[in-house]
Design an enzyme around this catalytic site. Structure first.
Site, PDB file in Angstrom:
ATOM      1  N   GLU A 184      -4.263  -4.853  -0.895  1.00 38.78           N
ATOM      2  CA  GLU A 184      -3.645  -6.158  -0.673  1.00 38.78           C
ATOM      3  C   GLU A 184      -2.324  -6.079   0.102  1.00 38.78           C
ATOM      4  O   GLU A 184      -2.152  -6.810   1.084  1.00 38.78           O
ATOM      5  CB  GLU A 184      -3.485  -6.900  -2.011  1.00 38.78           C
ATOM      6  CG  GLU A 184      -4.838  -7.417  -2.501  1.00 38.78           C
ATOM      7  CD  GLU A 184      -4.891  -7.771  -3.978  1.00 38.78           C
ATOM      8  OE1 GLU A 184      -3.828  -7.866  -4.611  1.00 38.78           O
ATOM      9  OE2 GLU A 184      -6.007  -7.957  -4.501  1.00 38.78           O
TER      10      GLU A 184
ATOM     11  N   ASP B  39       4.357  -7.331  -3.759  1.00 40.60           N
ATOM     12  CA  ASP B  39       3.274  -8.283  -4.031  1.00 40.60           C
ATOM     13  C   ASP B  39       3.124  -8.496  -5.533  1.00 40.60           C
ATOM     14  O   ASP B  39       2.602  -7.641  -6.243  1.00 40.60           O
ATOM     15  CB  ASP B  39       1.969  -7.734  -3.423  1.00 40.60           C
ATOM     16  CG  ASP B  39       0.765  -8.659  -3.685  1.00 40.60           C
ATOM     17  OD1 ASP B  39       0.900  -9.653  -4.420  1.00 40.60           O
ATOM     18  OD2 ASP B  39      -0.319  -8.365  -3.148  1.00 40.60           O
TER      19      ASP B  39
ATOM     20  N   ASP C  16      -9.625 -12.533  -0.265  1.00 37.49           N
ATOM     21  CA  ASP C  16      -8.618 -12.142  -1.248  1.00 37.49           C
ATOM     22  C   ASP C  16      -9.154 -12.556  -2.606  1.00 37.49           C
ATOM     23  O   ASP C  16      -9.133 -13.732  -2.960  1.00 37.49           O
ATOM     24  CB  ASP C  16      -7.294 -12.852  -0.922  1.00 37.49           C
ATOM     25  CG  ASP C  16      -6.220 -12.601  -1.982  1.00 37.49           C
ATOM     26  OD1 ASP C  16      -6.494 -11.868  -2.954  1.00 37.49           O
ATOM     27  OD2 ASP C  16      -5.117 -13.147  -1.828  1.00 37.49           O
TER      28      ASP C  16
ATOM     29  N   LYS D 290     -10.360 -10.422 -13.154  1.00 36.19           N
ATOM     30  CA  LYS D 290      -9.952  -9.243 -12.391  1.00 36.19           C
ATOM     31  C   LYS D 290      -9.297  -8.192 -13.292  1.00 36.19           C
ATOM     32  O   LYS D 290      -9.383  -6.997 -13.030  1.00 36.19           O
ATOM     33  CB  LYS D 290      -8.978  -9.680 -11.296  1.00 36.19           C
ATOM     34  CG  LYS D 290      -8.589  -8.628 -10.295  1.00 36.19           C
ATOM     35  CD  LYS D 290      -7.853  -9.301  -9.149  1.00 36.19           C
ATOM     36  CE  LYS D 290      -7.271  -8.322  -8.158  1.00 36.19           C
ATOM     37  NZ  LYS D 290      -6.562  -9.057  -7.078  1.00 36.19           N
TER      38      LYS D 290
HETATM   39  N1  LIG Z   1       5.957 -22.226  -7.798  1.00 37.65           N
HETATM   40  C1  LIG Z   1       5.679 -21.198  -8.577  1.00 37.65           C
HETATM   41  N2  LIG Z   1       6.605 -20.669  -9.378  1.00 37.65           N
HETATM   42  C2  LIG Z   1       6.322 -19.631 -10.183  1.00 37.65           C
HETATM   43  N3  LIG Z   1       5.118 -19.021 -10.239  1.00 37.65           N
HETATM   44  C3  LIG Z   1       4.150 -19.506  -9.445  1.00 37.65           C
HETATM   45  C4  LIG Z   1       4.368 -20.596  -8.563  1.00 37.65           C
HETATM   46  N4  LIG Z   1       3.227 -20.840  -7.911  1.00 37.65           N
HETATM   47  C5  LIG Z   1       2.330 -19.937  -8.357  1.00 37.65           C
HETATM   48  N5  LIG Z   1       2.878 -19.134  -9.282  1.00 37.65           N
HETATM   49  C6  LIG Z   1       2.239 -18.065 -10.047  1.00 37.65           C
HETATM   50  O1  LIG Z   1       1.645 -17.158  -9.171  1.00 37.65           O
HETATM   51  C7  LIG Z   1       0.519 -16.552  -9.818  1.00 37.65           C
HETATM   52  C8  LIG Z   1      -0.655 -16.626  -8.887  1.00 37.65           C
HETATM   53  O2  LIG Z   1      -0.313 -15.963  -7.723  1.00 37.65           O
HETATM   54  P1  LIG Z   1      -1.401 -15.521  -6.685  1.00 37.65           P
HETATM   55  O3  LIG Z   1      -2.294 -16.644  -6.358  1.00 37.65           O
HETATM   56  O4  LIG Z   1      -0.685 -14.845  -5.596  1.00 37.65           O
HETATM   57  O5  LIG Z   1      -2.144 -14.449  -7.595  1.00 37.65           O
HETATM   58  P2  LIG Z   1      -3.543 -13.796  -7.380  1.00 37.65           P
HETATM   59  O6  LIG Z   1      -3.667 -13.395  -5.969  1.00 37.65           O
HETATM   60  O7  LIG Z   1      -4.584 -14.657  -7.935  1.00 37.65           O
HETATM   61  O8  LIG Z   1      -3.409 -12.547  -8.327  1.00 37.65           O
HETATM   62  P3  LIG Z   1      -3.409 -10.977  -8.013  1.00 37.65           P
HETATM   63  O9  LIG Z   1      -2.947 -10.787  -6.631  1.00 37.65           O
HETATM   64  O10 LIG Z   1      -2.455 -10.443  -9.043  1.00 37.65           O
HETATM   65  O11 LIG Z   1      -4.779 -10.564  -8.285  1.00 37.65           O
HETATM   66  C9  LIG Z   1       0.258 -17.322 -11.077  1.00 37.65           C
HETATM   67  O12 LIG Z   1       0.757 -16.584 -12.176  1.00 37.65           O
HETATM   68  C10 LIG Z   1       1.075 -18.582 -10.852  1.00 37.65           C
HETATM   69  O13 LIG Z   1       1.520 -19.150 -12.080  1.00 37.65           O
HETATM   70 MG   LIG Z   2      -3.057 -11.716  -4.821  1.00 40.47          MG
END
Ligand SMILES: Nc1ncnc2c1ncn2[C@@H]1O[C@H](COP(=O)(O)OP(=O)(O)OP(=O)(O)O)[C@@H](O)[C@H]1O
Ligand SMILES: [Mg+2]
Lengths: 198, 623
Positions: B185, B207, B25, B86
């Protein structure tokens, strides 16, 4: 012996049929369905999954390039057959091409004045919908109306085809297309409105 | 030649050894790698036991750091620390201007419109930055699985366009990964969820990650995951929540608009921390460095934040409405709403989604890991470790594909949400007398006017015989493979003039560029590469021979004429000889020789297997 020669079933313009495969079967035969407008949807779904289970490129991830290419073509062909049969207008049109009827998108059009009048009225109603008190509700109502009228035509088409009144059947397909276009237009209008609401 | 092995239970060839395969991922904020071990899919931790790898890369004259360490440097050295790369994938210099103000890096226009980011470690492309992240994950997986990977499934947002997908694939290649498949995804999440819960029916996957939003509507039935429609926004996520909060803070604290990079980066991080804190409490304290040593102390409540992010949530719900309509599904037909991505932890997001679908969304699946786990399950199947696996994914293209026509309009050839793989053709004609060439412009998007769509490629069909306007018949064929990647070809039907293009947006890297980089990279010294290639070809040769023998034993008699059989046997002999003492290139050519000789045989076997599939169907019906 089944020969792997270029397909000859490519009678109807749009879909591309893989050249390497001897898919001389038509879409109905491929799916194991009777060649008719009446459709057993569950059987279609079932056959579709069965075929993709055999042909989908994911089944050939570990194979050579050639098989992978073939699988892509085969799976694309099954997708095309499925999409064609699933949709009333496309299925109707396809049935006629199997009977040798030719369609010419540039020239063919419905010419029945009463029908064209009705189309114009519906189109106007669509154009005015955004001004209504509840525009999205109005569009929903119009879409329902359009769908109902289209399915009435489907019934007439089935009858005409059964009786082998091919010209009449073709006219009905052309009319169905008008409703499809209205339906798409209604959709686009709704999307535009939703975007504006943001 | 696995094709030659299909649907013949009694005929299975030697059970091959378990191939190491991973799901990755590659997230905007965090990335993960997962694999199936002893039947269980799990994410793999680093040496310190951490599963999430921050998608942050720091460049300095001394080298590259990735992950937690890089993230720590972000506030200190913002210009050399690349986060959320990304969002830049598959974007041209022009696109980046529209993202301006959101991206704190210095850009230089590279060759062919490829934007490069200026760092202390040199100018780098987004593809290279992503490759650094992937490389770390590959190494982590190889260390913990104890061997070289046979391949990987990399996830991309469902709403990624062709250019963004291509760039992702390039990054994986650059990282030394063999890409089995790009997987959407939400579809990956659905696999993990579906196999876990054994549900049947229509589900929605919502998502919302750090930088992207996807909504997918799927039908689950007997191991088949059929995507009915997908929608979203490839530039909407938690990052945007942070930005909205940061702007509010700047206003409240009376900060100037044009602060320096370092302070802005720090402010974004504070905003993000506040947002995350508000997921567990009603308000949170803020202590913000305004200028110099001056500090502003304040407080933000849940309610205030909800107001700030409301318009963003509304955007996601509009996409949900559209996806449902495209899927032809009513809201009450959806039996489960699966929440994926860190941003679905925000209570207000959950609440609005619940209201929209009229049911409580499912939040019992770890939203961080579910995508990687689903990708690992699919990778395991694609590696051939589960020959009897019934699981099948039927995915769609997220955005319509078309050709520019007269007057700057777009003729759509494949509409959005068409199931892939797909091939469609359309005829076009010349508009001038004596016209001998036609320029074709391939675009992706929903708008009727070319300028509002993404330009994917341009190519020219030449050699059209001079005719009166409208007489030539130019058939343009679009082919999209299971990764969602497009190929376009054009052919003048009367003369047979032909041109085709593999759509490679100019902002990716060319194949040769990637190859050069691969060669140059430290971890792949030249001899290494040669040895690796030779080994790969030998393995491939063994597989081809084994499959061919099995196929010949099964159907050689029935489907081949004597001369054809002879040609195949001869090609097989050449391959056996090349396998014994040839170099990689010789073996590769010999494999191609076998494939060419067996072409018709393969096609016949495929036809036969289709007939069998359908014949079996009819038999069952009578039972
Ligand atoms: N407890 C929380 N409350 C609010 N937001 C959160 C919390 N934990 C994580 N996030 C937010 O979730 C986001 C990251 O999520 P995730 O890791 O699913 O994204 P990613 O997979 O890296 O991104 P994408 O799928 O968009 O490419 C960040 O913006 C983070 O601030
Ligand atoms: Mg993601």
């Amino acid at each position: 012996m089944a020969a792997a020669r270029a397909s000859t079933s490519e009678a109807h313009g749009a879909p591309v049929i893989p050249v390497n495969l001897d898919f001389s079967q038509n879409h109905f035969e491929l799916m194991g369905l009777p060649v008719s407008f009446a459709l057993d949807r569950a059987a279609l779904e079932d056959a579709y999954r069965r075929l993709q289970g055999q042909l989908h490129p994911d089944r050939f991830a570990q194979s050579g390039d050639q098989e992978r290419r073939l699988a892509v073509q085969g799976a694309a062909w099954v997708n095309e057959a499925y999409a064609t049969l699933k949709d009333d207008t496309r299925r109707a049109r396809y049935l006629l091409t199997l009977k040798g009827v030719e369609f010419n998108d540039e020239r063919d059009t419905a010419s029945d004045p009463a029908f064209l009048m009705e189309q114009m009225e519906l189109r106007e109603a669509l154009e005015e919908a955004p001004e209504a008190a509840d525009p999205l509700g109005r569009l929903d109502a119009l879409s329902g109306d359009i769908a109902a009228r289209r399915s009435a035509l489907s019934a007439q088409f089935a009858e005409a085809l059964d009786a082998d009144r091919v010209d009449e059947a073709k006219t009905l397909v052309l009319k169905m297309r008008f409703y499809d276009k209205l339906r798409d237009e209604a959709r686009r209008t709704a999307e535009r409105l939703e975007d504006e609401l943001l | 030649m696995a094709l030659l092995q299909i649907s013949e239970p009694g005929m299975s060839t030697n059970p091959h050894e378990h191939r190491l395969a991973v799901g990755i991922d590659l997230g905007t904020t965090n990335s993960l790698v997962a694999s199936v071990r002893s039947g269980m899919a799990e994410t793999l931790p680093d040496a310190e036991g951490r599963h999430l790898l921050p998608s942050v890369v720091h460049y300095s004259a001394d080298g590259v750091t990735v992950g937690h360490e890089a993230k720590r440097r972000a506030a200190l050295d913002p210009l050399n620390t690349i986060a959320s790369v990304k969002r830049l994938m598959g974007r041209g210099v022009e696109d980046l201007k529209t993202l301006n103000g959101h991206i704190p890096y210095e850009f230089v226009a590279g060759e062919g419109g490829v934007p490069r980011i200026r760092t202390a470690g040199g100018d780098v492309t987004p593809v290279q930055v992503s490759a650094e992240i992937l490389k770390v994950l590959r190494e982590r997986a190889e260390a913990s699985l104890g061997g070289e990977l046979s391949g990987a499934v990399i996830t991309v947002p469902a709403y990624f366009d062709d250019a963004q997908r291509q760039a992702t694939k390039d990054a994986a290649t650059l990282a030394g990964l063999n890409v089995f498949r790009l997987l959407n995804e939400p579809t990956a999440a659905a696999i993990a969820y579906g196999l876990d819960k054994g549900q049947e029916g229509v589900i929605a996957v919502y998502d919302l990650g750090g930088g992207t939003f996807d909504i997918s509507i799927l039908r689950l039935s007997k191991g088949v995951f059929q995507v009915l429609a997908t929608g979203g926004d490839s530039a909407l996520g938690g990052d945007d929540f942070d930005r909205a909060i940061a702007e509010w803070i700047m206003q409240e604290a009376g900060m100037a608009g044009e602060s320096d990079h370092q302070r802005m980066r720090k402010l974004m991080m504070d905003a993000c921390a506040a947002k995350e804190a508000l997921s567990d409490s009603d308000e949170t304290e803020l202590s913000i460095q305004v200028a110099g040593d001056q500090v502003w102390n304040g407080c933000i409540t849940c309610e205030q934040m909800n107001c700030l992010i409301e318009p963003l949530i509304n955007k996601t719900l509009a996409a949900c409405r559209r996806a449902l309509r495209d899927a032809g599904v009513e809201r009450d037909e959806v039996i489960d709403v699966v929440m994926v991505g860190g941003s679905t932890r925000v209570p207000h997001v959950r609440q609005r989604v619940a209201e929209f679908f009229g049911r409580e969304p499912r939040v019992d699946i770890d939203p961080d890991r579910v995508v990687a786990v689903g990708a690992a399950l699919q990778a395991d199947v694609l590696a051939g470790n589960k020959p009897d696996e019934e699981m099948l994914l039927l995915d769609v293209i997220p955005l319509s594909l078309g050709i520019e026509t007269m007057g700057g309009l777009v003729e759509h050839i494949i509409p959005r949400n068409t199931t892939i793989p797909v091939a469609r053709a359309q005829e076009f004609t010349t508009f001038k007398d004596g016209q001998t060439a036609m320029a074709l412009h391939v675009v992706q998007g929903e708008r009727d006017v070319v300028d509002y769509n993404r330009s994917l490629a341009r190519f020219t069909l030449r050699g059209i015989p001079p005719m009166v306007a409208g007489a030539a018949r130019i058939r343009v064929t679009f082919q999209v493979d299971a990764d969602g990647l497009l190929n376009v070809s054009a052919r003048e039907e009367l003369s047979g003039a032909h041109a085709s293009i593999e759509v490679k947006p100019s902002y990716g890297l060319t194949d040769s560029e990637i190859e050069t980089m691969l060669r140059d990279s430290m971890s792949h010294a030249r001899e290494d590469m040669e040895a690796r290639r030779l080994r790969e070809q030998q393995v491939e040769a063994d597989r081809v021979i084994e499959a061919l023998d099995a196929a010949l034993a099964a159907d050689g008699e029935a489907l081949l004429e004597a001369a054809e059989r002879q040609a195949i046997d001869a090609a097989r002999e050449r391959l056996v000889a090349a396998r014994a003492d040839g170099d990689a290139e010789t073996i590769k050519r010999a494999i191609q020789g076998v494939e060419k000789a067996g072409e018709a045989f393969v096609a016949r076997r495929m036809n036969q297997s289709i007939r069998k599939a359908m014949a079996g169907h009819r038999v069952e019906e009578f039972e």
